[in-house]
Design a protein around this motif. Structure first.
Motif, PDB file in Angstrom:
ATOM      1  N   TYR A  20       0.827  -1.213   0.000  1.00 47.35           N
ATOM      2  CA  TYR A  20       0.000   0.000   0.000  1.00 47.35           C
ATOM      3  C   TYR A  20       0.861   1.262   0.000  1.00 47.35           C
ATOM      4  CZ  TYR A  20      -3.206   3.622   1.526  1.00 47.35           C
ATOM      5  OH  TYR A  20      -3.908   4.788   1.625  1.00 47.35           O
ATOM      6  N   ALA A  21       1.873   1.280   0.852  1.00 49.46           N
ATOM      7  CA  ALA A  21       2.744   2.459   0.939  1.00 49.46           C
ATOM      8  C   ALA A  21       3.507   2.693  -0.362  1.00 49.46           C
ATOM      9  CB  ALA A  21       3.712   2.304   2.105  1.00 49.46           C
ATOM     10  N   ILE A  22       4.020   1.637  -0.959  1.00 49.51           N
ATOM     11  CA  ILE A  22       4.786   1.788  -2.199  1.00 49.51           C
ATOM     12  C   ILE A  22       3.892   2.263  -3.342  1.00 49.51           C
ATOM     13  CG2 ILE A  22       6.106   0.547  -3.953  1.00 49.51           C
ATOM     14  CD1 ILE A  22       7.232  -1.158  -1.668  1.00 49.51           C
ATOM     15  N   PHE A  23       2.719   1.689  -3.468  1.00 51.91           N
ATOM     16  CA  PHE A  23       1.831   2.100  -4.550  1.00 51.91           C
ATOM     17  C   PHE A  23       1.286   3.510  -4.333  1.00 51.91           C
ATOM     18  CE2 PHE A  23       1.018  -2.567  -5.619  1.00 51.91           C
ATOM     19  CZ  PHE A  23       1.997  -2.542  -6.581  1.00 51.91           C
ATOM     20  N   THR A  24       1.101   3.902  -3.078  1.00 50.26           N
ATOM     21  CA  THR A  24       0.677   5.273  -2.808  1.00 50.26           C
ATOM     22  C   THR A  24       1.776   6.253  -3.186  1.00 50.26           C
ATOM     23  OG1 THR A  24      -0.748   4.538  -1.010  1.00 50.26           O
ATOM     24  CG2 THR A  24      -0.131   6.852  -1.026  1.00 50.26           C
ATOM     25  N   LEU A  25       3.010   5.953  -2.816  1.00 52.68           N
ATOM     26  CA  LEU A  25       4.118   6.844  -3.140  1.00 52.68           C
ATOM     27  C   LEU A  25       4.475   6.819  -4.624  1.00 52.68           C
ATOM     28  CD1 LEU A  25       6.387   6.187  -0.053  1.00 52.68           C
ATOM     29  CD2 LEU A  25       5.020   8.220  -0.539  1.00 52.68           C
ATOM     30  N   SER A  26       4.174   5.731  -5.317  1.00 53.25           N
ATOM     31  CA  SER A  26       4.482   5.668  -6.746  1.00 53.25           C
ATOM     32  C   SER A  26       3.535   6.528  -7.587  1.00 53.25           C
ATOM     33  CB  SER A  26       4.443   4.223  -7.242  1.00 53.25           C
ATOM     34  OG  SER A  26       3.122   3.734  -7.234  1.00 53.25           O
ATOM     35  N   GLN A  27       2.449   7.005  -7.004  1.00 56.06           N
ATOM     36  CA  GLN A  27       1.544   7.884  -7.740  1.00 56.06           C
ATOM     37  C   GLN A  27       2.169   9.247  -8.016  1.00 56.06           C
ATOM     38  OE1 GLN A  27      -2.145   8.231  -5.644  1.00 56.06           O
ATOM     39  NE2 GLN A  27      -2.433   6.027  -5.528  1.00 56.06           N
ATOM     40  N   PHE A  28       3.251   9.571  -7.305  1.00 58.33           N
ATOM     41  CA  PHE A  28       3.861  10.887  -7.429  1.00 58.33           C
ATOM     42  C   PHE A  28       5.206  10.835  -8.145  1.00 58.33           C
ATOM     43  CE2 PHE A  28       1.346  10.608  -3.526  1.00 58.33           C
ATOM     44  CZ  PHE A  28       0.360  11.525  -3.838  1.00 58.33           C
ATOM     45  N   LEU A  29       5.393   9.876  -9.043  1.00 58.86           N
ATOM     46  CA  LEU A  29       6.658   9.740  -9.750  1.00 58.86           C
ATOM     47  C   LEU A  29       6.941  10.911 -10.686  1.00 58.86           C
ATOM     48  CD1 LEU A  29       6.788   5.950 -10.644  1.00 58.86           C
ATOM     49  CD2 LEU A  29       8.175   7.180  -8.994  1.00 58.86           C
ATOM     50  N   SER A  30       5.925  11.491 -11.255  1.00 62.81           N
ATOM     51  CA  SER A  30       6.169  12.579 -12.211  1.00 62.81           C
ATOM     52  C   SER A  30       6.614  13.858 -11.522  1.00 62.81           C
ATOM     53  CB  SER A  30       4.919  12.844 -13.052  1.00 62.81           C
ATOM     54  OG  SER A  30       3.857  13.253 -12.213  1.00 62.81           O
ATOM     55  N   GLN A  31       6.076  14.154 -10.340  1.00 67.80           N
ATOM     56  CA  GLN A  31       6.457  15.357  -9.609  1.00 67.80           C
ATOM     57  C   GLN A  31       6.507  15.066  -8.108  1.00 67.80           C
ATOM     58  OE1 GLN A  31       3.606  18.344 -10.759  1.00 67.80           O
ATOM     59  NE2 GLN A  31       5.024  19.153 -12.271  1.00 67.80           N
ATOM     60  N   PRO A  32       7.569  14.389  -7.646  1.00 64.19           N
ATOM     61  CA  PRO A  32       7.660  14.098  -6.211  1.00 64.19           C
ATOM     62  C   PRO A  32       8.030  15.353  -5.421  1.00 64.19           C
ATOM     63  CG  PRO A  32       9.579  13.243  -7.346  1.00 64.19           C
ATOM     64  CD  PRO A  32       8.659  13.776  -8.408  1.00 64.19           C
ATOM     65  N   HIS A  33       7.482  15.445  -4.216  1.00 66.33           N
ATOM     66  CA  HIS A  33       7.768  16.568  -3.325  1.00 66.33           C
ATOM     67  C   HIS A  33       8.540  16.056  -2.109  1.00 66.33           C
ATOM     68  CE1 HIS A  33       4.675  18.323  -5.846  1.00 66.33           C
ATOM     69  NE2 HIS A  33       4.980  19.514  -5.352  1.00 66.33           N
ATOM     70  N   THR A  34       8.996  16.978  -1.282  1.00 65.68           N
ATOM     71  CA  THR A  34       9.804  16.603  -0.121  1.00 65.68           C
ATOM     72  C   THR A  34       9.036  15.711   0.852  1.00 65.68           C
ATOM     73  OG1 THR A  34       9.188  18.688   0.929  1.00 65.68           O
ATOM     74  CG2 THR A  34      11.299  18.630  -0.232  1.00 65.68           C
ATOM     75  N   ALA A  35       7.749  15.942   1.027  1.00 61.46           N
ATOM     76  CA  ALA A  35       6.956  15.104   1.930  1.00 61.46           C
ATOM     77  C   ALA A  35       6.903  13.657   1.442  1.00 61.46           C
ATOM     78  CB  ALA A  35       5.545  15.659   2.070  1.00 61.46           C
TER      79      ALA A  35
END
Length: 121
Positions: free
Chosen positions: A40-55
């Motif tokens: 769940y954590a990996i797939f949630t964080l992978s949604q922001f691959l195009s523009q990742p932020h510091t959070a």
């Protein structure tokens, strides 16, 4: 990752070099095969691959610390476990704050051991 924590595409400042974030997510995708609790954590964080932020990067580092602390854990079946199949399903309507799409989740247990887990937007 906290289940009710909602990440959005505007959390924190935009990363100057997102390549390291993308590489880490790519390497962690392989662990979803054997590490069901981190899927769940990996797939949630992978949604922001195009523009990742510091959070998002801070959340990824938190996940890496969790993985490092649980290296010796795995899926174990005892010799006299109860052969019982249980499944749980959860859906939240328009739960994603960015796309307003629904998120559906399910998990399947054999006895007391988790064998399948999935989350899909």
């Amino acid at each position: 990752m906290e289940p009710n924590l909602r990440r959005s595409s505007s959390d924190g400042e935009l990363l100057k070099d997102p390549a390291s974030y993308r590489r880490l997510i790519g390497r962690l995708m392989y662990l979803t095969i054997s590490g069901l609790e981190i899927t769940y954590a990996i797939f949630t964080l992978s949604q922001f691959l195009s523009q990742p932020h510091t959070a998002h990067l801070y959340a990824l580092h938190h996940l890496l610390r969790y993985i490092r602390s649980t290296v010796g854990q795995g899926l174990l079946f005892s010799t006299n476990f109860e052969k019982r199949l249980m499944a749980y399903v959860d859906a939240d309507w328009a739960g994603c704050p960015n796309t307003r799409r629904s998120v559906t989740r399910f998990c399947v247990f054999i006895g007391d051991s988790l064998v399948v887990w999935r989350s899909k937007k």
